[in-house]
Design an enzyme around this catalytic site. Structure first.
Site, PDB file in Angstrom:
ATOM      1  N   GLY A  71       1.669  -1.852  19.036  1.00  0.00           N
ATOM      2  CA  GLY A  71       0.860  -1.144  19.565  1.00  0.00           C
ATOM      3  C   GLY A  71       0.893  -0.335  18.597  1.00  0.00           C
ATOM      4  O   GLY A  71      -0.763   0.652  18.238  1.00  0.00           O
ATOM      5  N   ASN A 151      -4.489   2.005  30.319  1.00  0.00           N
ATOM      6  CA  ASN A 151      -2.925   2.060  30.633  1.00  0.00           C
ATOM      7  C   ASN A 151      -2.964   2.430  32.667  1.00  0.00           C
ATOM      8  O   ASN A 151      -1.816   1.932  32.540  1.00  0.00           O
ATOM      9  CB  ASN A 151      -2.404   2.247  29.990  1.00  0.00           C
ATOM     10  CG  ASN A 151      -2.826   3.266  29.764  1.00  0.00           C
ATOM     11  OD1 ASN A 151      -3.292   3.410  28.755  1.00  0.00           O
ATOM     12  ND2 ASN A 151      -1.195   4.340  29.124  1.00  0.00           N
ATOM     13  N   GLN A 179      -3.641  -3.525  26.664  1.00  0.00           N
ATOM     14  CA  GLN A 179      -3.876  -3.159  27.951  1.00  0.00           C
ATOM     15  C   GLN A 179      -4.576  -4.756  28.236  1.00  0.00           C
ATOM     16  O   GLN A 179      -4.486  -5.096  28.984  1.00  0.00           O
ATOM     17  CB  GLN A 179      -4.081  -2.015  28.463  1.00  0.00           C
ATOM     18  CG  GLN A 179      -3.055  -1.604  28.613  1.00  0.00           C
ATOM     19  CD  GLN A 179      -1.669  -2.095  29.429  1.00  0.00           C
ATOM     20  OE1 GLN A 179      -1.050  -2.466  30.344  1.00  0.00           O
ATOM     21  NE2 GLN A 179      -0.114  -1.053  29.102  1.00  0.00           N
ATOM     22  N   SER A 199      -0.210  -5.550  21.526  1.00  0.00           N
ATOM     23  CA  SER A 199       0.860  -5.251  20.579  1.00  0.00           C
ATOM     24  C   SER A 199       1.660  -6.535  22.168  1.00  0.00           C
ATOM     25  O   SER A 199       1.625  -7.541  23.207  1.00  0.00           O
ATOM     26  CB  SER A 199       1.411  -4.229  21.487  1.00  0.00           C
ATOM     27  OG  SER A 199       2.512  -3.940  21.894  1.00  0.00           O
ATOM     28  N   HIS A 201       4.376  -6.284  23.629  1.00  0.00           N
ATOM     29  CA  HIS A 201       5.709  -6.648  24.494  1.00  0.00           C
ATOM     30  C   HIS A 201       4.932  -6.082  26.182  1.00  0.00           C
ATOM     31  O   HIS A 201       5.526  -5.841  27.020  1.00  0.00           O
ATOM     32  CB  HIS A 201       6.399  -5.274  24.345  1.00  0.00           C
ATOM     33  CG  HIS A 201       5.777  -3.520  24.371  1.00  0.00           C
ATOM     34  ND1 HIS A 201       6.538  -3.037  25.624  1.00  0.00           N
ATOM     35  CD2 HIS A 201       5.533  -3.262  23.651  1.00  0.00           C
ATOM     36  CE1 HIS A 201       5.994  -2.118  25.013  1.00  0.00           C
ATOM     37  NE2 HIS A 201       5.333  -2.229  24.090  1.00  0.00           N
ATOM     38  N   THR A 238       9.663  -6.141   4.696  1.00  0.00           N
ATOM     39  CA  THR A 238       9.663  -7.792   5.232  1.00  0.00           C
ATOM     40  C   THR A 238       8.861  -7.717   6.982  1.00  0.00           C
ATOM     41  O   THR A 238       9.858  -6.483   7.247  1.00  0.00           O
ATOM     42  CB  THR A 238      11.021  -7.803   4.413  1.00  0.00           C
ATOM     43  OG1 THR A 238      11.334  -7.317   3.283  1.00  0.00           O
ATOM     44  CG2 THR A 238      11.251  -9.190   5.803  1.00  0.00           C
ATOM     45  N   CYS A 326       4.899   7.553  29.389  1.00  0.00           N
ATOM     46  CA  CYS A 326       4.391   8.298  28.412  1.00  0.00           C
ATOM     47  C   CYS A 326       5.159   9.844  28.674  1.00  0.00           C
ATOM     48  O   CYS A 326       5.385  10.252  28.342  1.00  0.00           O
ATOM     49  CB  CYS A 326       3.885   8.424  27.510  1.00  0.00           C
ATOM     50  SG  CYS A 326       3.057   6.087  26.998  1.00  0.00           S
TER      51      CYS A 326
HETATM   52  C1  LIG Z   1       1.688   0.475  25.157  1.00  0.00           C
HETATM   53  C2  LIG Z   1       0.678   0.687  24.437  1.00  0.00           C
HETATM   54  C3  LIG Z   1       0.331   1.102  23.062  1.00  0.00           C
HETATM   55  C4  LIG Z   1       1.408   1.513  22.421  1.00  0.00           C
HETATM   56  O1  LIG Z   1       1.991  -0.374  21.993  1.00  0.00           O
HETATM   57  P1  LIG Z   1       3.148  -0.500  21.464  1.00  0.00           P
HETATM   58  O2  LIG Z   1       3.865  -1.746  20.642  1.00  0.00           O
HETATM   59  O3  LIG Z   1       4.253   0.237  22.709  1.00  0.00           O
HETATM   60  O4  LIG Z   1       3.208   1.087  20.632  1.00  0.00           O
HETATM   61  C5  LIG Z   1      -0.540   1.327  22.927  1.00  0.00           C
HETATM   62  N1  LIG Z   1      -2.146   1.649  23.802  1.00  0.00           N
HETATM   63  C6  LIG Z   1      -2.674   0.859  25.023  1.00  0.00           C
HETATM   64  C7  LIG Z   1      -3.376   0.825  25.728  1.00  0.00           C
HETATM   65  C8  LIG Z   1      -0.817   0.474  25.770  1.00  0.00           C
HETATM   66  O5  LIG Z   1      -0.800   0.225  27.201  1.00  0.00           O
END
Ligand SMILES: *Cc1c(COP(=O)(O)O)cnc(C)c1O
Length: 387
Positions: A71, A151, A179, A199, A201, A238, A326
């Site tokens: 993300g 978030n 999110q 993102s 995860h 890649t 964070c």
């Molecule tokens: C987690 C998050 C990100 C960052 O994503 P990553 O894949 O961890 O780099 C960016 N924006 C928001 C709102 C997030 O919650």
């Protein structure tokens, strides 16, 4: 002791079916999708399928999806990509005060490098007023970047109204929807966005993979990573093959059960919110009461330190966070809660509970059993507390 994980806005566990889907690409199907022989061709087909699935969940065309390393990279690609490509046209960018650091610190970087940034304030619920965005626009505005949902507090922004303003003025509009993906229905045409970040995860996919949606016809966007011709020349290197395939599987699973999950999570979240409000005095909700992610509950417990509560919960096997993941580890008050006008001492007593697909009714009951006595104990030791 049963472990209760309530920090799903920080990251989520990998779905077992996602892992299953990824494994062959970490083993026998190791080909490079750019290779023309059978090893490459086999993988290329799977990457194309993955691109279709990820595009499908946000109503985009596969050609509009660029896979990234997560993300943060997608946010950087969108913001710096536009900023670098449009610097002759203008150097003004509009964002909000409560963006994720991936957006905020990218804007600050640009600010140190000759760009002008307007950071729009928010109301007490953490919501951006579209009128404020309209007023901030000037002749040299090249980009508006406002996140889809927050978030830390879960507040959902009025994205459609903001995109209308951007469109009327011919300005590129980016939204960080990290999110929201898999939790809320997202359609790039309905939202009217030009660029969007996601993102894997955060929706039970693997870490280190994400995507940037780039609307067809957008020429003014520089790549961050130069090299080979991968990702339509917008992101060289890649491909993270297993990651991309896992990401697409996670999207498929999330969209198949989104409605059900949404209802289930809202009911768990509200049970937690109501229970804590009943059992503990001097608590307040941070975030919008209704326009909020089904997964997110941020509350302040007055006269206590959030960190103390978090550590005590951790000893009981319950994982939550204070403010943003964070910024934890430091006692910096969350920039989101500060922007909402919450007093510092109340910010310091805030906890974020973020739910996910593995959470159950019992998890919530456990928190409701464990947290009230912790708050009581900690308050008794506080010089500020008298009752
Ligand atoms: C987690 C998050 C990100 C960052 O994503 P990553 O894949 O961890 O780099 C960016 N924006 C928001 C709102 C997030 O919650």
């Amino acid at each position: 002791m049963k472990i209760v994980y309530l920090d799903n806005n920080a990251t989520t566990p990998l779905h077992p079916e996602v892992l299953e889907e990824m494994l062959p690409f970490l083993k026998e199907d190791f080909g490079n999708p750019s290779s023309l022989h059978q090893f490459g061709r086999k993988v290329k087909v799977k990457i194309d399928e993955a691109r279709e699935k990820v595009a499908g969940i946000i109503g985009a065309d596969p050609s509009e999806i660029v896979f990234t390393g997560g993300g943060s990279e997608a946010d950087n690609l969108a913001i710096k990509g536009v900023a670098f490509a449009s610097k002759e046209k203008g150097r003004h960018i509009i964002t909000s005060q409560i963006e994720h650091h991936a957006v905020l610190n990218t804007c600050k970087y640009l600010e140190r490098n000759g760009y002008r940034i307007t950071y729009i304030p928010v109301d007490k619920y953490g919501m951006v007023k579209p009128e404020d965005v309209a007023e901030a626009i000037s002749d040299d505005t090249i980009l508006i970047t406002i996140h889809h949902s927050n978030n830390e507090i879960g507040t959902i922004q009025p994205i459609k109204e903001i995109s209308k303003i951007a469109e009327e003025r011919g300005i590129i509009f980016h939204t960080d929807a990290v999110q929201s993906l898999g939790k809320l229905p997202l359609n790039v045409d309905d939202m009217g966005v030009t660029l969007l970040s996601v993102s894997a995860h955060k929706l039970n996919g693997p870490k280190g993979v994400g995507a940037c949606y780039i609307r067809k016809g957008i020429r003014r966007l520089h790549p961050l990573i130069n090299g080979g011709n991968q990702e339509m020349k917008r992101r060289a290197g890649t491909e993270n093959v297993a990651g991309i395939i896992g990401f697409s599987k996670a999207c498929e699973i999330a969209s198949a059960c989104m409605e059900e999950e949404r209802e289930r999570l809202i009911s768990l979240r509200d049970k937690l919110q109501n229970g804590l409000t009943e059992k503990i005095s001097h608590v307040r909700l941070n975030g919008h009461p209704t326009e909020r992610l089904p997964t997110t509950l941020n509350m302040s417990f007055e006269y206590v330190e959030g960190e103390t509560l978090m550590i005590n919960l951790d000893l009981e096997g319950i994982a939550v966070s204070t403010g943003s993941a964070c910024s934890s580890g430091s006692l910096e008050p969350s920039h989101v809660l500060v922007a909402m006008g919450i007093p510092y001492e109340v910010i310091h007593g805030s906890l974020r509970f973020s739910l996910g697909r593995e959470n159950t009714e019992e998890d919530i009951e456990r928190v409701l059993e464990v947290l009230p006595p912790i708050v009581e104990k900690v308050r008794k030791m506080s010089p500020l507390w008298e009752e």
